[in-house]
Design a protein around this motif. Sequence first.
Motif, PDB file in Angstrom:
ATOM      1  N   ALA A  53       1.040  -1.244  -0.089  1.00  0.00           N
ATOM      2  CA  ALA A  53       0.087  -0.098  -0.049  1.00  0.00           C
ATOM      3  C   ALA A  53       0.852   1.320   0.027  1.00  0.00           C
ATOM      4  N   THR A  54       0.287   2.166  -0.618  1.00  0.00           N
ATOM      5  CA  THR A  54       1.071   3.385  -0.637  1.00  0.00           C
ATOM      6  C   THR A  54       1.436   4.013   0.640  1.00  0.00           C
ATOM      7  N   ASP A  55       0.642   3.828   1.635  1.00  0.00           N
ATOM      8  CA  ASP A  55       0.954   4.427   2.939  1.00  0.00           C
ATOM      9  C   ASP A  55       1.937   3.441   3.763  1.00  0.00           C
ATOM     10  N   VAL A  56       2.448   2.143   3.015  1.00  0.00           N
ATOM     11  CA  VAL A  56       3.291   1.463   3.803  1.00  0.00           C
ATOM     12  C   VAL A  56       4.741   1.671   2.938  1.00  0.00           C
ATOM     13  N   LEU A  57       4.734   1.571   1.804  1.00  0.00           N
ATOM     14  CA  LEU A  57       5.704   1.603   1.232  1.00  0.00           C
ATOM     15  C   LEU A  57       6.625   2.885   1.044  1.00  0.00           C
ATOM     16  N   PHE A  58       5.932   4.006   0.868  1.00  0.00           N
ATOM     17  CA  PHE A  58       6.602   5.258   0.810  1.00  0.00           C
ATOM     18  C   PHE A  58       7.166   6.017   1.986  1.00  0.00           C
ATOM     19  N   PRO A  59       6.710   5.524   3.178  1.00  0.00           N
ATOM     20  CA  PRO A  59       7.206   5.927   4.466  1.00  0.00           C
ATOM     21  C   PRO A  59       8.832   5.020   4.308  1.00  0.00           C
ATOM     22  N   LYS A  60       8.650   3.833   4.049  1.00  0.00           N
ATOM     23  CA  LYS A  60       9.831   3.002   4.172  1.00  0.00           C
ATOM     24  C   LYS A  60      10.985   3.981   3.224  1.00  0.00           C
ATOM     25  N   LEU A  61      10.561   4.180   1.988  1.00  0.00           N
ATOM     26  CA  LEU A  61      11.566   4.903   1.029  1.00  0.00           C
ATOM     27  C   LEU A  61      12.144   6.240   1.794  1.00  0.00           C
ATOM     28  N   ARG A  62      11.107   7.003   2.217  1.00  0.00           N
ATOM     29  CA  ARG A  62      11.522   8.109   2.929  1.00  0.00           C
ATOM     30  C   ARG A  62      12.603   7.845   4.019  1.00  0.00           C
ATOM     31  N   GLN A  63      12.189   7.064   4.818  1.00  0.00           N
ATOM     32  CA  GLN A  63      13.187   6.390   6.035  1.00  0.00           C
ATOM     33  C   GLN A  63      14.577   6.153   5.306  1.00  0.00           C
ATOM     34  N   LEU A  64      14.668   5.262   4.406  1.00  0.00           N
ATOM     35  CA  LEU A  64      15.788   5.103   3.677  1.00  0.00           C
ATOM     36  C   LEU A  64      16.428   6.395   3.090  1.00  0.00           C
ATOM     37  N   TRP A  65      15.721   7.255   2.677  1.00  0.00           N
ATOM     38  CA  TRP A  65      16.294   8.338   2.088  1.00  0.00           C
ATOM     39  C   TRP A  65      16.906   9.515   3.210  1.00  0.00           C
TER      40      TRP A  65
END
Length: 329
Positions: free
Chosen positions: A244-256
């Motif tokens: 889900a959008t609200d699952v995946l993109f916070p992960k990517l932001r955390q990695l960034w």
Amino acid sequence: MNGLQVSPFIAALPKVELYVHIKGTLTPALRWKLALRNNEVHGDTGAPTFLETYFAGTQVLCREEDFYELGMAYLEKAAGMNIRYAEPFFDLQAYLPRGVPAATVLNGYMRAQREGAARFGVRSNWILCFIRDRSVEEGIAAYEAARLGPDPGGNEYDRPPMLFEKAFQMAKQDGLHVTMHCDVDQKDAADHVHEAIFTVLGGQGTERIDHGLNALDRPELLRGLQERGIPLTLCPHAYHRRQATDVLFPKLRQLWDLEGVKWCINSDDPTYMHDVWIDGAMEKFYHYCNMSKADMVQLSRDAVEISWADEELKTELLRELERFGRDNC
């Protein structure tokens, strides 16, 4: 694209693509053309899985000209998306068993490499993959036939990276780069990332990890990426199909936001994944993670820096990005 359109900024951004399976760029039109050329037109087989569909596409690739046309089609598409440099993945194992010589595959792709740079301005280095669910012996035989740089792709279920340690060692001894595939949320995904960081190549670890998002599952994996300077090549749209959008993109932001871990965005197998290419994947990250224009330029800079382009080309690309950022951010 969930209603998103590629913005003019993302469209114009100079790009580097480090993770794209060349077979995954085979469009329906080109597939049909090659099927007619090689008498490989078959009837409906029901509802095949992703990998069945993907590998069925390889059946239309038989002649040097087929591989050349596929390579040129990707590089022309890449130029239209402002990709300046690419590292497409290819393999031999889908062709050698049915009598297609290694030279046929290599000559076609390498001709496209040369002519794509001249005609479209897209420079490239090509990465030989081991198909992970085939035997190690078959992979080594394919490597011997090519003597290029391997990455293990294919179905990873119960097929950890260490199975291919001998082949990785051969590549390093030949002075080549090694990257390895650690797909997202597969069985033992975090364990595969651990092997890639700490175990392969006699404990040295790989030079780059394809995907590897499950490094977020364990703090020691993130520390390993930081301390060993191992970058990731991520494909957000591929993951967005399952997360889900609200699952995946916070992960990517955390990695960034994590210091010391570089990564880049890529397209993976775009024609088999809703026809979303690198520009669409970057637009998703830009939009859903509320990235600034300067952030996106830095993302492209990171892609240049973790690429295997030579230093002269890296310098050229970084200068272009500096100009682009100055004019657009």
